[in-house]
Design a protein around this motif. Structure first.
Motif, mmCIF file in Angstrom:
data_model
loop_
_atom_site.group_PDB
_atom_site.id
_atom_site.type_symbol
_atom_site.label_atom_id
_atom_site.label_comp_id
_atom_site.label_asym_id
_atom_site.label_seq_id
_atom_site.Cartn_x
_atom_site.Cartn_y
_atom_site.Cartn_z
ATOM 1 N N GLU A 469 -5.068 -12.090 3.079
ATOM 2 C CA GLU A 469 -3.960 -12.970 3.460
ATOM 3 C C GLU A 469 -3.628 -12.828 4.950
ATOM 4 O O GLU A 469 -2.706 -13.462 5.446
ATOM 5 N N LYS A 470 -4.350 -11.956 5.659
ATOM 6 C CA LYS A 470 -4.178 -11.715 7.097
ATOM 7 C C LYS A 470 -2.799 -11.123 7.420
ATOM 8 O O LYS A 470 -2.229 -11.359 8.495
ATOM 9 N N LYS A 471 -2.268 -10.334 6.486
ATOM 10 C CA LYS A 471 -0.965 -9.703 6.698
ATOM 11 C C LYS A 471 -1.106 -8.251 7.149
ATOM 12 O O LYS A 471 -0.119 -7.533 7.235
ATOM 13 N N HIS A 472 -2.318 -7.819 7.406
ATOM 14 C CA HIS A 472 -2.570 -6.455 7.858
ATOM 15 C C HIS A 472 -2.445 -6.363 9.376
ATOM 16 O O HIS A 472 -2.431 -7.386 10.075
ATOM 17 N N GLU A 473 -2.379 -5.147 9.883
ATOM 18 C CA GLU A 473 -2.468 -4.906 11.318
ATOM 19 C C GLU A 473 -3.852 -4.349 11.661
ATOM 20 O O GLU A 473 -4.558 -4.878 12.507
ATOM 21 N N VAL A 474 -4.225 -3.267 10.966
ATOM 22 C CA VAL A 474 -5.579 -2.729 11.051
ATOM 23 C C VAL A 474 -6.094 -2.580 9.628
ATOM 24 O O VAL A 474 -5.463 -1.903 8.812
ATOM 25 N N GLY A 475 -7.210 -3.211 9.325
ATOM 26 C CA GLY A 475 -7.799 -3.105 7.997
ATOM 27 C C GLY A 475 -8.967 -2.126 8.007
ATOM 28 O O GLY A 475 -9.877 -2.249 8.834
ATOM 29 N N TRP A 476 -8.925 -1.150 7.127
ATOM 30 C CA TRP A 476 -10.024 -0.180 6.952
ATOM 31 C C TRP A 476 -10.924 -0.761 5.869
ATOM 32 O O TRP A 476 -10.672 -0.637 4.686
ATOM 33 N N VAL A 477 -12.002 -1.436 6.301
ATOM 34 C CA VAL A 477 -12.758 -2.310 5.400
ATOM 35 C C VAL A 477 -14.252 -2.155 5.637
ATOM 36 O O VAL A 477 -14.690 -1.930 6.771
ATOM 37 N N ALA A 478 -15.027 -2.287 4.585
ATOM 38 C CA ALA A 478 -16.489 -2.372 4.690
ATOM 39 C C ALA A 478 -16.937 -3.655 4.014
ATOM 40 O O ALA A 478 -16.445 -4.007 2.944
ATOM 41 N N TRP A 479 -17.889 -4.340 4.650
ATOM 42 C CA TRP A 479 -18.428 -5.573 4.087
ATOM 43 C C TRP A 479 -19.845 -5.328 3.574
ATOM 44 O O TRP A 479 -20.579 -4.496 4.099
ATOM 45 N N SER A 480 -20.234 -6.095 2.580
ATOM 46 C CA SER A 480 -21.600 -6.003 2.088
ATOM 47 C C SER A 480 -22.546 -6.717 3.047
ATOM 48 O O SER A 480 -22.122 -7.321 4.027
#
Length: 621
Positions: A469-480
């Motif tokens: 939803e783009k409500k984060h500031e910094v996202g700790w994320v991994a993409w496939s």
């Protein structure tokens, strides 16, 4: 983009186990709604197949399953939480559990996980058109949906109608199947062509689409998202959902008469009778369940598990085996994704300062025991498509100071950078408790640089929603990953400043758009490689993605009664106990004799020699 199982994922799935627990509703376990009308039939082509068509197949590449494999048994795995939906398109469908559904839906063709050559799936033969944008396919006449209906060319034509429909509420699919796929031409029930909108040097990756069961969905309407949220769609793969209770479990059963079970690249695979995913909402609790043999396989990627937590009786007595398998595949884009729509990150100098304040190497050396490798950028492992000159920004307090002062910031009384009443204090959203020690080190080191990180661990579903939803500031994320780098979803302005798209940095840059559009439009493989490297340089220049770690291997534990082929995986295997993927999954099998032997030994208190398997067949570092 089409689903080539082991590498290509249509929406670049977030590497989080997402879920939503709710009460059981047995009435929703029905297999299908009544079809809206008789199965869709596309009009037949008004021209014949081209003359002198050169039909191709692949019945010579090496098999990678074991001839020793036998059928039977149940594989028990865990989920951190229950999936939000069984739909694979539309709101809340872009979760990791989606791969379990899609893994049981075959495509026209796939890619051999070792040779990377085309192999058959639903199509037995294929041919390339002279226009370089058309592929022709002959279907296997034995192909069947799980409800017994035959798979025909019309089901592939229906895929276009389905994916273009606004009722599925899936903008990425709407765009892709409108702009990238021109049409599906049906010659007869078992012969078709898929035509791309333009020539493509990797055409087979684009047009090897999956069928969609028109007899199940019928005419779509505005109620699609609600009506099909928990419906179990027919599929063409080896397993089908056979039961579930919301918030608790999902069960898949192997089809005893699966039409493809004896085909060359499927034989001796997909061996277990059932796969059961049980919701265990805490990762450490899942570990306890595993040690009690209530879960059959467990990831040991995290160093504390591999080095410390396996020093337990079930390992010491040889009841459970450890496996360290090195692969040779594209690396997940794991890192910190900065939302450029928040005020702090609008200035590129501040983004650079943030990157230089992240002491990733200290995390690798301490928390990760030196086991992980530094990820230099988001597209590592793509051969000539990867730009080797792009290197991640290193921890450097002096550069942080230069960038921040240059941007007009100054240190406050507490040491944190300030500007016009704004402190450099940002929330880091993440979902896995096992990652907390890594982030604690980054937080401590960042404070030395004058940046405050507020660690915000959320339930996986809440974390997923916040980032999408783009409500984060910094996202700790991994993409496939995919066989070729994909940029439009993540970095084109078309997907910025709106929810439910994968441009979670809200990158909105005209030069980036131009490069991405040129990359998508290019007909020349060499030009695409050049553009790919330029795009990666541009991503680095924008600085909204801070790469962290990569893991070019699989580390897992399994109970002694599970067996694997030799070698235990393929070049592109990222989970030795992946049960469904037609590209790399279903290679393991249950050994009843070893099970009985192990159970007897555990009861008697006797032991076997401890076992750690390390396989470097595909090691390329």
């Amino acid at each position: 983009m089409p689903k080539i199982k082991y590498l290509i994922s249509a929406l670049m799935v977030l590497c989080m186990l997402l879920a939503w627990g709710c009460s059981s509703d047995k009435d929703e376990q029905q297999a299908a709604p009544e079809p809206a009308h008789s199965p869709f039939r596309a009009p037949l082509a008004d021209t014949d197949l081209p003359e002198n068509i050169d039909w191709l197949t692949n019945d010579t590449d090496p098999v990678f399953a074991s001839p020793d494999a036998v059928t039977g048994g149940t594989l028990r795995l865990s989920l951190l939480s229950f999936p939000l939906t069984f739909r694979v398109v539309g709101p809340d469908s872009n979760s990791s559990f989606r791969s379990a559904i899609l893994g049981n839906q075959l495509s026209l063709i796939s890619i051999h996980p070792n040779t990377e050559r085309i192999v058959p799936e639903i199509a037995t033969h294929w041919a390339f058109g002279k226009d370089k944008k058309t592929m022709y396919f002959r279907l296997n006449p034995d192909a069947r949906w799980s409800d017994g209906m035959p798979v025909t060319a019309h089901d592939f034509a229906y895929t276009l109608a389905f994916m273009r429909s606004p009722h599925i509420v899936a903008p990425w699919y709407n765009d892709y199947y409108t702009k990238e796929i021109e049409k599906v031409v049906v010659y007869d029930d078992h012969t078709l062509a898929v035509v791309a909108s333009k020539p493509d040097p990797d055409l087979y990756l684009k047009v090897g689409i999956s069928p969609t069961p028109s007899h199940f969905y019928g005419d779509l309407d505005e109620n699609f998202v609600r009506d099909y949220n928990w419906k179990i769609a027919p599929n063409t793969g080896p397993y089908q959902v056979s039961g579930f209770e919301k918030g608790k479990f999902v069960e898949f059963s192997r089809k005893p008469d699966w039409w493809a079970s004896d085909l060359r690249f499927f034989k001796n695979r997909f061996n277990v009778d059932k796969v059961v995913y049980t919701v265990v909402k805490d990762f450490n609790m899942s570990w306890e369940y595993f040690k009690q043999a209530e879960i059959d396989a467990f990831p040991l990627t995290m160093p504390d598990f591999w080095h410390d937590k396996t020093q337990t009786p079930v390992f010491d007595k040889g009841y459970v085996h450890r496996i360290w398998f090195f692969n040779d595949t594209q690396q997940s884009a794991m890192g910190m994704w900065l939302n450029q729509d928040i005020d702090i990150f609008k200035d590129v100098r501040v983004r650079y300062a943030f990157a230089h304040a992240m002491n990733i190497q200290k995390v690798i050396d301490t928390v990760l025991r030196g086991d992980y490798f530094r990820l230099e950028q988001g597209f590592v492992g793509y051969g000539d498509y990867t730009n080797p000159d792009v290197k991640a920004r290193r921890f450097d307090l002096e550069k942080v100071n230069d960038y921040m002062t240059g941007a007009g910031w100054q240190r406050g009384t507490d040491g944190i950078w300030e500007k016009e009443g704004m402190r450099f204090s940002v929330d880091v959203t993440y979902s896995h408790d096992g990652h907390t020690p890594r982030l604690v080190v980054l937080k401590e080191e960042a404070r030395k640089a004058g940046i405050e990180l507020n660690l915000r661990r959320l339930d996986p579903s809440a974390s997923y929603k916040q980032v999408l939803e783009k409500k984060h500031e910094v996202g700790w994320v991994a993409w496939s990953t995919s066989l070729r780098p994909q940029y439009w979803e993540h970095f084109h302005s078309e997907n910025a400043h709106k929810p439910q798209t994968n441009n979670i940095t809200n990158t909105d840059d005209p030069e980036m758009d131009r490069l991405i559009e040129a990359y998508r439009a290019s007909l020349d493989a060499e030009e695409r490689k050049v553009l790919s490297r330029q795009i990666q340089a541009k991503i680095h220049e924008i600085g909204a993605f801070v790469p962290t770690f990569m893991v070019p291997y699989v580390r897992q534990a399994c109970w002694r009664w599970w067996r694997l082929p030799d070698p235990p995986g393929t070049r592109h295997t990222d989970d030795l106990f992946e049960p469904f993927s037609s590209g790399t999954g279903g290679l393991f099998w249950f050994d009843r004799k070893l099970y009985d032997e192990t159970q007897a030994a555990m009861k008697a208190g006797t032991a076997f020699d401890p076992v750690t398997i390390e396989d470097r067949t595909f090691y390329r570092q």
